[in-house]
Design an enzyme around this catalytic site. Structure first.
Site, PDB file in Angstrom:
ATOM      1  N   TYR A   1       0.834  -1.196   0.000  1.00 27.03           N
ATOM      2  CA  TYR A   1       0.000   0.000   0.000  1.00 27.03           C
ATOM      3  C   TYR A   1       0.866   1.242   0.000  1.00 27.03           C
ATOM      4  O   TYR A   1       2.071   1.178   0.244  1.00 27.03           O
ATOM      5  CB  TYR A   1      -0.981   0.004   1.180  1.00 27.03           C
TER       6      TYR A   1
ATOM      7  N   LYS B   1       6.343  -1.860   2.060  1.00 28.53           N
ATOM      8  CA  LYS B   1       5.142  -1.345   2.731  1.00 28.53           C
ATOM      9  C   LYS B   1       3.996  -2.332   2.505  1.00 28.53           C
ATOM     10  O   LYS B   1       3.099  -2.099   1.686  1.00 28.53           O
ATOM     11  CB  LYS B   1       4.819   0.042   2.175  1.00 28.53           C
TER      12      LYS B   1
ATOM     13  N   GLU C   1      11.353   2.662  13.891  1.00 33.63           N
ATOM     14  CA  GLU C   1      10.493   3.777  13.472  1.00 33.63           C
ATOM     15  C   GLU C   1       9.231   3.679  14.301  1.00 33.63           C
ATOM     16  O   GLU C   1       9.167   2.854  15.227  1.00 33.63           O
ATOM     17  CB  GLU C   1      10.197   3.689  11.974  1.00 33.63           C
TER      18      GLU C   1
HETATM   19  N1  PDD Z   1       2.610   5.468   6.755  1.00 32.17           N
HETATM   20  N2  PDD Z   1       7.182   4.381   8.645  1.00 32.17           N
HETATM   21  C1  PDD Z   1       6.087   3.598   8.511  1.00 32.17           C
HETATM   22  C2  PDD Z   1       6.103   2.235   9.116  1.00 32.17           C
HETATM   23  C3  PDD Z   1       4.968   4.057   7.793  1.00 32.17           C
HETATM   24  O1  PDD Z   1       3.897   3.272   7.658  1.00 32.17           O
HETATM   25  C4  PDD Z   1       4.985   5.368   7.243  1.00 32.17           C
HETATM   26  C5  PDD Z   1       3.842   5.916   6.453  1.00 32.17           C
HETATM   27  C6  PDD Z   1       6.135   6.154   7.432  1.00 32.17           C
HETATM   28  C7  PDD Z   1       6.243   7.541   6.869  1.00 32.17           C
HETATM   29  O2  PDD Z   1       6.399   7.515   5.478  1.00 32.17           O
HETATM   30  P1  PDD Z   1       5.963   8.735   4.543  1.00 32.17           P
HETATM   31  O3  PDD Z   1       6.665   9.931   5.072  1.00 32.17           O
HETATM   32  O4  PDD Z   1       6.436   8.324   3.204  1.00 32.17           O
HETATM   33  O5  PDD Z   1       4.463   8.873   4.653  1.00 32.17           O
HETATM   34  C8  PDD Z   1       7.216   5.624   8.120  1.00 32.17           C
HETATM   35  C9  PDD Z   1       1.449   5.816   6.007  1.00 32.17           C
HETATM   36  C10 PDD Z   1       1.252   7.268   5.802  1.00 32.17           C
HETATM   37  C11 PDD Z   1       0.251   5.146   6.647  1.00 32.17           C
HETATM   38  O6  PDD Z   1       0.428   4.082   7.218  1.00 32.17           O
HETATM   39  O7  PDD Z   1      -0.814   5.686   6.572  1.00 32.17           O
END
Ligand code: PDD
Length: 299
Positions: A38, A152, A188
């Site tokens: 996703y 992801k 993270e």
């Molecule tokens: N999540 N780390 C994880 C595990 C994440 O799922 C996400 C983003 C990020 C931040 O990535 P970015 O800056 O590219 O959005 C870091 C999305 C937004 C979500 O789960 O909705």
């Protein structure tokens, strides 16, 4: 187009559909195994922010796990634009999900799978302004996710359970770590990247094996431009206690100051000076990018 059709929030395998039309099979491998990816993109004033970066990440991951390419990038771009065009609100999020598709239930993917791709438009989650100003509370928890978190994947059970614990503790997020004790390695948060600030230096876990957050990379780029020293390295859990500031980054949250970790305030009341500076630098970067991004015309 009827008014209802105009506002469709879903796109599934090539078509804009209403919620009742947005159905996938129980034999879809996304449902059965979480055999899916996703991506979440954000639009501001009907301009999609860094769409190419999100699609690069999605297509790179799809190639890494050999997902069948049911749609080319152009078709997926049109789907995202179509959902933005159909939005009543000028700001929001679009979730893209791409599964290996529907087929007989067996772990090894059978031949002939086509893939399933869908997209859903969401409103932005609201983070109260006061919370954004004062900083959010986070808790720390063992990272029980699989090891390839740079992919992801929709296999989010460990993240769901961690976020449930955070919710129950009245926290906004859970910052995850592998290993035990103060030398455990911070990875993270469940859906955001993690940063801390120590003596004016910006510190964040090196991205190897973690999701290369797009907001994270923007923050690192603007920090570099601002002349803020950066350390991308192994970050130990014990370092949080002595951190001056800490913050999270994500597409929906942008730069979000952390106020308390496991109930304890950081050394500098949130938002600290470096967090504030980076928040402003991020907003300027976003403004510059959006100035050069075409606006999607409303449908
Ligand atoms: N999540 N780390 C994880 C595990 C994440 O799922 C996400 C983003 C990020 C931040 O990535 P970015 O800056 O590219 O959005 C870091 C999305 C937004 C979500 O789960 O909705």
């Amino acid at each position: 187009m009827s008014r209802a059709a105009k506002r469709e929030r879903f796109w599934l395998n090539g078509r804009f559909v209403s919620e009742s039309g947005a159905r996938v099979s129980v034999l879809d491998r996304g449902v059965l195994y979480g055999d899916a990816l996703y991506e979440v993109v954000r639009f501001y004033g009907r301009k999609i922010f860094l769409l190419d970066d999100h699609l690069d990440r999605l297509f790179d991951e799809a190639e890494a796990i050999a997902l069948p390419k049911r749609f080319e990038r152009k078709a997926i771009t049109r789907a995202v634009c179509g959902l933005v065009a159909r939005s009543e609100k000028p700001d929001g999020l679009v979730l893209l999900q791409w599964t290996r598709g529907e087929g007989p239930r067996r772990l090894a993917p059978p031949p002939g799978l086509r893939g399933t791709v869908f997209a859903i438009r969401f409103d932005l989650p609201t983070i109260p302004a006061a919370l954004r100003r004062r900083g959010v509370n986070v808790i720390t928890l063992p990272d029980e996710r699989w090891l390839s978190t740079h992919i992801k994947s929709t296999n989010l059970l460990a993240s769901v359970l961690a976020r449930k614990k955070a919710d129950e503790a009245g926290a906004y997020e859970a910052v995850l770590h592998r290993g035990r004790g103060p030398r455990a390695r911070i990875t993270e948060a469940t859906s955001s990247s993690f940063f801390l600030v120590k003596r004016g230096r910006l510190v964040t876990p090196a991205v190897r094996g973690l999701l290369p957050g797009i907001t994270r990379s923007v923050v690192l780029a603007v920090a570099r431009k601002e002349g803020i020293p950066i350390e991308e390295r192994t970050v130990r859990l014990g370092e949080i206690r002595n951190a001056d500031e800490a913050f999270l980054t994500a597409t929906s949250a942008e730069v979000l100051p952390i106020g308390r970790v496991n109930g304890a305030p950081l050394r500098h009341p949130a938002p600290g000076p470096v967090t504030k500076r980076l928040g402003r630098a991020f907003a300027r970067f976003r403004g510059r990018v959006l100035a050069g991004t075409p606006r999607v015309a409303p449908a």
